[in-house]
Design a protein around this motif. Sequence first.
Motif, PDB file in Angstrom:
ATOM      1  N   ASP A  30       0.813  -1.206   0.000  1.00 41.41           N
ATOM      2  CA  ASP A  30       0.000   0.000   0.000  1.00 41.41           C
ATOM      3  C   ASP A  30       0.851   1.262   0.000  1.00 41.41           C
ATOM      4  OD1 ASP A  30      -2.165   1.656   0.204  1.00 41.41           O
ATOM      5  OD2 ASP A  30      -2.489   1.298   2.335  1.00 41.41           O
ATOM      6  N   THR A  31       1.304   1.670   1.151  1.00 47.38           N
ATOM      7  CA  THR A  31       2.009   2.950   1.281  1.00 47.38           C
ATOM      8  C   THR A  31       2.807   2.921   2.569  1.00 47.38           C
ATOM      9  OG1 THR A  31       1.693   5.317   1.603  1.00 47.38           O
ATOM     10  CG2 THR A  31      -0.031   3.928   2.436  1.00 47.38           C
ATOM     11  N   CYS A  32       3.642   3.922   2.753  1.00 45.28           N
ATOM     12  CA  CYS A  32       4.276   4.071   4.063  1.00 45.28           C
ATOM     13  C   CYS A  32       3.377   4.969   4.919  1.00 45.28           C
ATOM     14  CB  CYS A  32       5.671   4.664   3.907  1.00 45.28           C
ATOM     15  SG  CYS A  32       5.683   6.194   2.986  1.00 45.28           S
ATOM     16  N   SER A  33       3.829   5.289   6.118  1.00 48.01           N
ATOM     17  CA  SER A  33       3.044   6.151   7.000  1.00 48.01           C
ATOM     18  C   SER A  33       2.775   7.503   6.334  1.00 48.01           C
ATOM     19  CB  SER A  33       3.832   6.373   8.297  1.00 48.01           C
ATOM     20  OG  SER A  33       3.491   7.615   8.869  1.00 48.01           O
ATOM     21  N   GLY A  78       6.997  -0.073   4.770  1.00 46.35           N
ATOM     22  CA  GLY A  78       6.644   0.361   3.419  1.00 46.35           C
ATOM     23  C   GLY A  78       7.621   1.340   2.796  1.00 46.35           C
ATOM     24  N   MET A  79       8.925   1.189   3.086  1.00 46.27           N
ATOM     25  CA  MET A  79       9.910   2.152   2.578  1.00 46.27           C
ATOM     26  C   MET A  79      11.038   1.470   1.808  1.00 46.27           C
ATOM     27  SD  MET A  79       9.886   4.309   6.154  1.00 46.27           S
ATOM     28  CE  MET A  79      11.296   5.354   5.860  1.00 46.27           C
ATOM     29  N   ALA A  80      10.724   0.391   1.084  1.00 42.85           N
ATOM     30  CA  ALA A  80      11.780  -0.373   0.388  1.00 42.85           C
ATOM     31  C   ALA A  80      12.565   0.518  -0.569  1.00 42.85           C
ATOM     32  CB  ALA A  80      11.170  -1.556  -0.360  1.00 42.85           C
ATOM     33  N   GLY A  81      11.882   1.474  -1.177  1.00 45.37           N
ATOM     34  CA  GLY A  81      12.547   2.341  -2.153  1.00 45.37           C
ATOM     35  C   GLY A  81      13.548   3.306  -1.530  1.00 45.37           C
ATOM     36  N   ALA A  97       8.884   7.855  10.562  1.00 41.97           N
ATOM     37  CA  ALA A  97       8.566   6.432  10.385  1.00 41.97           C
ATOM     38  C   ALA A  97       8.531   5.742  11.747  1.00 41.97           C
ATOM     39  CB  ALA A  97       9.598   5.772   9.475  1.00 41.97           C
ATOM     40  N   LEU A  98       9.501   6.039  12.572  1.00 41.86           N
ATOM     41  CA  LEU A  98       9.561   5.402  13.899  1.00 41.86           C
ATOM     42  C   LEU A  98       8.428   5.882  14.794  1.00 41.86           C
ATOM     43  CD1 LEU A  98      13.312   5.403  15.006  1.00 41.86           C
ATOM     44  CD2 LEU A  98      11.913   3.459  14.279  1.00 41.86           C
ATOM     45  N   LEU A 149       1.442 -11.038   1.387  1.00 43.72           N
ATOM     46  CA  LEU A 149       0.136 -10.555   1.849  1.00 43.72           C
ATOM     47  C   LEU A 149       0.207  -9.052   2.063  1.00 43.72           C
ATOM     48  CD1 LEU A 149      -1.710 -12.914   2.048  1.00 43.72           C
ATOM     49  CD2 LEU A 149       0.411 -13.653   3.102  1.00 43.72           C
ATOM     50  N   GLY A 150      -0.966  -8.424   2.013  1.00 45.18           N
ATOM     51  CA  GLY A 150      -0.980  -6.970   2.195  1.00 45.18           C
ATOM     52  C   GLY A 150      -2.309  -6.511   2.747  1.00 45.18           C
ATOM     53  N   ARG A 151      -2.754  -5.363   2.253  1.00 44.08           N
ATOM     54  CA  ARG A 151      -4.014  -4.777   2.705  1.00 44.08           C
ATOM     55  C   ARG A 151      -5.189  -5.719   2.416  1.00 44.08           C
ATOM     56  NH1 ARG A 151      -3.216  -0.999   6.327  1.00 44.08           N
ATOM     57  NH2 ARG A 151      -2.300   0.920   5.567  1.00 44.08           N
ATOM     58  N   ARG A 152      -6.240  -5.572   3.197  1.00 48.54           N
ATOM     59  CA  ARG A 152      -7.415  -6.437   3.083  1.00 48.54           C
ATOM     60  C   ARG A 152      -7.915  -6.525   1.631  1.00 48.54           C
ATOM     61  NH1 ARG A 152     -11.266  -9.020   5.434  1.00 48.54           N
ATOM     62  NH2 ARG A 152     -13.278  -8.948   4.414  1.00 48.54           N
ATOM     63  N   GLU A 153      -8.041  -5.359   0.974  1.00 51.70           N
ATOM     64  CA  GLU A 153      -8.605  -5.388  -0.391  1.00 51.70           C
ATOM     65  C   GLU A 153      -7.656  -6.093  -1.361  1.00 51.70           C
ATOM     66  OE1 GLU A 153      -7.846  -2.674   1.344  1.00 51.70           O
ATOM     67  OE2 GLU A 153      -6.949  -1.087   0.108  1.00 51.70           O
TER      68      GLU A 153
END
Length: 362
Positions: free
Chosen positions: A33-36, A212-215, A251-252, A333-337
């Motif tokens: 999805d996204t980061c914070s 969510g910050m792999a990049g 992030a923390l 796995l990820g977000r519900r949708e």
Amino acid sequence: MLSPRQAIGNIPSYHPPLAGREGLRLDFNENTDTCSPRVLERLRSLRPEELTRYPEREPLEAAVAEFMKVSAREVLLTNGVDEAIHLLCQVYLDRGDEAIIVVPTYSMYAIYARATGSEVIRVRADQDFRFPMAQLRRSITPRTRLIAIANPNNPTGSVVAVDELLEIARLAPQAAVLIDEAYFEFYGKTILERRREARNVFVARTFSKAYGMAGLRLGVLVGDADQMWAVRRACSPYNVNAVALACLPDALADQEYVQAYVSEVLAGRARLERALQAGAVQHWPSEANFLLLRVGPAKEDAVAFVEQMRRRGILVRDRSADEGCAGCVRISLGRREHVTRLLYALGDVFEELGIAQGVSLL
Ligand SMILES: Cc1ncc(COP(=O)(O)O)c(C=O)c1O
């Protein structure tokens, strides 16, 4: 004529399928999805001088040390866990040394170890990918200088108890023992508080998965202060970029975001497990944000499955080439949708390929 060192020529080529990853990406265990939102806000507020300056890692190391309840001298921020692995190989492995890994596992351990000219000892996991404690004990020699263990492991999702990890570290005091906790947030158990029971233990964490910050490429290596000076010496002073460092405090600070994401992933993992049970599709228990399943006996089965999923806009990863994984596929796995979309597609593809018929996966 110029040629690379022999050890580099001996590294088996490794090409993760990174190009053109269009669709729902369930192939690299990333956050789907996204980061914070706090991190996104910080990114938007970056000032030019934050980019013109060389990055300053140390103040952020102090912040991470406080968060992890360790001392700043024990912490090194890295360009992802990958750099932490690379550094440990550089610092501890010489030509002729041995590095032990438990396979199947994350590919970069063998790649960085081989690059040093050392020998990689591949210990096969036991039945159902259980941790091969007895075999590992037998594999330790006076030449063992690195043992790398992912806990939870990738691509199996299997785990090993902290007591066993400490026993390994004590059996090989001449070796750096890396416990790679890249998936810690999904598992919740760690060796961190007990790291001092064996001074050769290193713990790695990442912001690439739950955060969510792999990049941005941000990892943490924790080790005994009497060892970390050497790791720091081998490391660039500017290894972590200024943008990643700028985002780190937010992030923390947003643990609420991380916890909410992790809960959704765990619920999604349980849904996928139930679906696979209903369809009698072989799979293994996982403590991470992915699941390994077998879609047939051979590599071609996994290839066909991955292709069918891709046609439905979902990327999953063929792990057939890994030891004991013929016909296996790893799904993040990820977000519900996203899990719902996955289950719809899985039902279709299972039906089409005759893997499991007439089962409702939702
Ligand atoms: C066990 C393990 N360690 C490390 C990594 C890489 O982490 P990073 O993005 O922090 O380099 C991965 C990524 O898949 C992984 O599975």
